[in-house]
Enzyme design. Structure first.
Site, PDB file in Angstrom:
ATOM      1  N   LYS A 116       0.840  -1.206   0.000  1.00  0.00           N
ATOM      2  CA  LYS A 116       0.000   0.000   0.000  1.00  0.00           C
ATOM      3  C   LYS A 116       0.873   1.252   0.000  1.00  0.00           C
ATOM      4  O   LYS A 116       0.487   2.276  -0.579  1.00  0.00           O
ATOM      5  CB  LYS A 116      -0.925  -0.009   1.218  1.00  0.00           C
ATOM      6  CG  LYS A 116      -2.048  -1.047   1.136  1.00  0.00           C
ATOM      7  CD  LYS A 116      -3.008  -0.892   2.304  1.00  0.00           C
ATOM      8  CE  LYS A 116      -3.857  -2.121   2.543  1.00  0.00           C
ATOM      9  NZ  LYS A 116      -5.021  -2.261   1.706  1.00  0.00           N
ATOM     10  N   GLU A 200      -2.670   7.013   7.768  1.00  0.00           N
ATOM     11  CA  GLU A 200      -3.486   7.866   6.894  1.00  0.00           C
ATOM     12  C   GLU A 200      -4.477   8.624   7.743  1.00  0.00           C
ATOM     13  O   GLU A 200      -4.871   8.163   8.818  1.00  0.00           O
ATOM     14  CB  GLU A 200      -4.337   6.962   5.990  1.00  0.00           C
ATOM     15  CG  GLU A 200      -3.787   6.681   4.648  1.00  0.00           C
ATOM     16  CD  GLU A 200      -4.696   5.733   3.858  1.00  0.00           C
ATOM     17  OE1 GLU A 200      -4.190   5.169   2.911  1.00  0.00           O
ATOM     18  OE2 GLU A 200      -5.890   5.554   4.201  1.00  0.00           O
ATOM     19  N   HIS A 235     -14.639  -3.644   7.879  1.00  0.00           N
ATOM     20  CA  HIS A 235     -13.953  -3.187   6.656  1.00  0.00           C
ATOM     21  C   HIS A 235     -14.034  -4.209   5.527  1.00  0.00           C
ATOM     22  O   HIS A 235     -13.217  -4.196   4.615  1.00  0.00           O
ATOM     23  CB  HIS A 235     -12.481  -2.845   6.926  1.00  0.00           C
ATOM     24  CG  HIS A 235     -12.284  -1.842   8.005  1.00  0.00           C
ATOM     25  ND1 HIS A 235     -12.873  -0.602   7.988  1.00  0.00           N
ATOM     26  CD2 HIS A 235     -11.576  -1.886   9.149  1.00  0.00           C
ATOM     27  CE1 HIS A 235     -12.534   0.069   9.070  1.00  0.00           C
ATOM     28  NE2 HIS A 235     -11.755  -0.683   9.798  1.00  0.00           N
ATOM     29  N   ARG A 291      -6.930  -8.090  -9.594  1.00  0.00           N
ATOM     30  CA  ARG A 291      -7.593  -9.383  -9.868  1.00  0.00           C
ATOM     31  C   ARG A 291      -9.051  -9.124 -10.228  1.00  0.00           C
ATOM     32  O   ARG A 291      -9.522  -7.992 -10.111  1.00  0.00           O
ATOM     33  CB  ARG A 291      -7.553 -10.242  -8.614  1.00  0.00           C
ATOM     34  CG  ARG A 291      -8.163  -9.484  -7.441  1.00  0.00           C
ATOM     35  CD  ARG A 291      -8.288 -10.298  -6.184  1.00  0.00           C
ATOM     36  NE  ARG A 291      -8.291  -9.492  -4.985  1.00  0.00           N
ATOM     37  CZ  ARG A 291      -9.326  -8.872  -4.450  1.00  0.00           C
ATOM     38  NH1 ARG A 291     -10.495  -8.960  -5.036  1.00  0.00           N
ATOM     39  NH2 ARG A 291      -9.236  -8.151  -3.364  1.00  0.00           N
TER      40      ARG A 291
HETATM   41  P1  ADP Z   1      -8.037  -3.865   2.394  1.00  0.00           P
HETATM   42  O1  ADP Z   1      -6.890  -3.927   1.417  1.00  0.00           O
HETATM   43  O2  ADP Z   1      -7.768  -4.607   3.653  1.00  0.00           O
HETATM   44  O3  ADP Z   1      -9.366  -4.194   1.769  1.00  0.00           O
HETATM   45  P2  ADP Z   1      -8.527  -1.009   2.086  1.00  0.00           P
HETATM   46  O4  ADP Z   1      -7.426  -0.029   2.160  1.00  0.00           O
HETATM   47  O5  ADP Z   1      -9.056  -1.356   0.727  1.00  0.00           O
HETATM   48  O6  ADP Z   1      -8.090  -2.342   2.854  1.00  0.00           O
HETATM   49  O7  ADP Z   1      -9.743  -0.510   2.983  1.00  0.00           O
HETATM   50  C1  ADP Z   1     -10.865  -1.314   3.281  1.00  0.00           C
HETATM   51  C2  ADP Z   1     -11.933  -0.471   3.959  1.00  0.00           C
HETATM   52  O8  ADP Z   1     -11.417   0.139   5.154  1.00  0.00           O
HETATM   53  C3  ADP Z   1     -12.439   0.704   3.128  1.00  0.00           C
HETATM   54  O9  ADP Z   1     -13.448   0.311   2.234  1.00  0.00           O
HETATM   55  C4  ADP Z   1     -12.960   1.627   4.223  1.00  0.00           C
HETATM   56  O10 ADP Z   1     -14.196   1.180   4.719  1.00  0.00           O
HETATM   57  C5  ADP Z   1     -11.933   1.442   5.325  1.00  0.00           C
HETATM   58  N1  ADP Z   1     -10.828   2.443   5.235  1.00  0.00           N
HETATM   59  C6  ADP Z   1      -9.599   2.241   4.722  1.00  0.00           C
HETATM   60  N2  ADP Z   1      -8.853   3.368   4.782  1.00  0.00           N
HETATM   61  C7  ADP Z   1      -9.621   4.313   5.339  1.00  0.00           C
HETATM   62  C8  ADP Z   1      -9.425   5.705   5.669  1.00  0.00           C
HETATM   63  N3  ADP Z   1      -8.275   6.321   5.439  1.00  0.00           N
HETATM   64  N4  ADP Z   1     -10.481   6.366   6.219  1.00  0.00           N
HETATM   65  C9  ADP Z   1     -11.668   5.746   6.461  1.00  0.00           C
HETATM   66  N5  ADP Z   1     -11.896   4.456   6.189  1.00  0.00           N
HETATM   67  C10 ADP Z   1     -10.905   3.730   5.629  1.00  0.00           C
END
Ligand code: ADP
Length: 494
Positions: A116, A200, A235, A291
């Site tokens: 990431k 973040e 999440h 993917r």
């Molecule tokens: P993963 O790779 O584990 O799926 P992501 O980065 O795609 O993680 O995030 C998954 C979920 O987590 C997002 O859809 C959101 O709900 C929450 N999330 C991630 N980053 C943030 C952020 N900076 N602020 C608020 N919610 C977040």
């Protein structure tokens, strides 16, 4: 096109990839673990090979065993599905090195987007808006506090190698860092073998909006549709829809073109998803999933594009058969992930044997599943039973259709999250399209789930009892046929 394709996955997604192969006239090879020897996907394939015991580390993640089967069976392509090895750069490279086409992006794209931190850095460089935060790994609590002070609380600590909603923690004040930082580092180390974390800004009231993209080997990249995936638990997505209720043609064009720019910045090929967080008119890059995703079905329903088949065309070197202006969104689609899990027990998995099963059907309904009566949902793998997707001419029709399909769906033997879906679908806030990733908590959805469970129990699960009647009738008929056959045999003997 390929001569033969091995599907390095199991369950519904293995069947999805095999369906694409079957329509393209390409023979398929399944690999399965001991736990899956009777699973539908292993029977569906033209050839099937046992690759090891139930634990994924000894079967579905065993790269050498899978490559050996591909070579032995003469497969020239491997479709990885989602999960398992689908975003594993080492596996993609092994395929490349063995002269087998990995049906997905190059190993270098996977590697770059697998971190990431690297993804954030690449996107920032390409001028894509990212969530405010760090470009470097966070090592100490002091460093974390400094960053949080500069971007403002709340913040989220994230594992750079994370996925599936694992390895994240929201921090509201500096006192929480002591515990939170070490906790996430150790989760990240044990889940992903990499304890690197970063910070973040925690975006408030966010919506998860993502864009499906397709890119061929000749620089043609298109965005196929947007999807809203804000209904999540821990999440992780549970209900997705296409398009997003907030989308306007202008916003779609802007975010879609940003997604294409993101893909081009890393030389992306094949199908992928660019994920964004959207809040109060602003959007931020979250990550690229390299993917085919679980929720690709709803994009297929609103565009008519077959993403799994196009993945195979692209991997074989075919040009994209359409341009951006050819892609039209028609109507509305919703997907509910039907899982064997108990929403009223913190969504805990509920493995076990399916005793009765009748999937929904009728107009506009699509069910992607690898289960059947007698199927055992194994504790070794995820608890998905099926993906129930519906299409309607507009959002209201899609919602009504999903409610109807959920009413029809019968699964007996394991606890499912069907009552959760019913509770969300009938909630006024869902109908209004006013979604955020905190939907479940904001609207106390679990209280509604309790009510749905009670109502369903009161109604006596009418359709399930219809299956009982049918089973009784089938049993009575086979008993009568048996008696007749015996009588005929007896009279022949006389
Ligand atoms: P993963 O790779 O584990 O799926 P992501 O980065 O795609 O993680 O995030 C998954 C979920 O987590 C997002 O859809 C959101 O709900 C929450 N999330 C991630 N980053 C943030 C952020 N900076 N602020 C608020 N919610 C977040």
């Amino acid at each position: 096109m390929f001569n033969k394709v091995l599907i390095a996955n199991r369950g519904e997604i293995a069947i999805r990839a095999m369906r694409a192969c079957r329509e393209l006239g390409v023979p398929t090879v399944a690999v399965y673990s001991e736990a899956d020897k009777n699973a539908l996907f292993a029977k569906y394939a033209d050839e099937a090979y046992l690759i090891g015991p139930a634990p994924s580390s000894q079967s579905y993640l065993n790269m050498d065993a899978i490559i050996n089967v591909a070579k032995e069976s003469g497969a020239d392509g491997i479709h990885p599905g989602y999960g398992f090895l689908s975003e594993n750069a080492v596996f993609a490279k092994k395929c490349e090195d063995n002269g087998i086409i990995f049906i997905g992006p190059s190993s270098s794209s996977i590697e770059q987007m697998g971190s990431k931190i690297a993804a954030r850095t690449a996107m920032k460089k390409a001028g894509i808006p990212v969530v405010p935060g760090t470009e470097d790994p966070i090592e100490s609590v002091d460093e974390a506090i400094k960053v949080a002070n500069s971007i403002g609380y709340p913040v989220i600590i994230k594992s750079s190698a994370g996925g599936g909603g694992i390895g994240m923690k929201v921090v509201h004040s500096k006192e929480e860092f002591d515990h939170a930082l070490s906790a996430i580092k150790s989760v990240a180390e044990s889940a992903f073998g990499d304890s690197t974390v970063f910070i973040e800004k925690y975006v408030e009231e966010p919506r998860h909006i993502e864009f499906q993209i397709l890119a061929d080997k000749y620089g043609n990249t298109v965005y196929v549709s947007d999807r809203e995936c804000s209904i999540q638990r821990r999440h992780q997505k549970l209900i997705e829809e296409a398009p997003s209720p907030v989308m306007t043609p202008e916003l779609r064009k802007e975010m879609g073109e940003t997604a294409v720019k993101a893909a081009k910045a890393i030389g992306y090929e094949n199908a992928g998803t660019v994920e964004f967080l959207y809040s109060k008119g602003d959007y931020y890059f979250l990550e690229v999933n390299t993917r085919l995703q679980v929720e690709h079905t709803i994009t297929e329903m609103v565009t008519g594009i077959d993403l799994a088949k196009d993945q195979m065309h692209i991997a074989c070197g075919d040009k994209l058969a359409y341009k951006q202006e050819d892609i039209k969104i028609n109507g509305w689609a919703i997907e509910c992930r039907i899982n064997a899990e108990d929403p009223l027990n913190d969504f805990a998995p509920s493995p076990g044997k399916i005793k009765k099963y009748r999937s929904a059907g009728g107009p506009g309904v699509r069910v992607d599943s690898g289960v059947h009566v007698g199927y055992h949902i194994s504790p070794y793998y995820d608890s998905m039973i099926s993906k129930l997707s519906v299409w309607g001419r507009d959002r209201d029709e899609a919602i009504a259709r999903m409610k109807r399909a959920l009413y029809e769906y019968v699964v007996v033997g394991v606890t499912t999250n069907i009552p959760f879906h019913k509770a969300v679908l009938r909630h006024e806030a869902f109908r209004s399209g006013n979604l955020t990733t905190h939907f479940i908590d904001d609207y106390n959805i679990l209280d509604d789930v309790k009510r749905v469970v009670e109502e369903d129990a009161e109604k006596g699960a009418t359709l399930a009892s219809a299956l009982d009647d049918r089973e009784h009738k089938v049993a009575a008929i086979s008993a009568a046929v048996g008696a007749y056959v015996n009588a005929v045999k007896d009279s022949a003997k006389q």
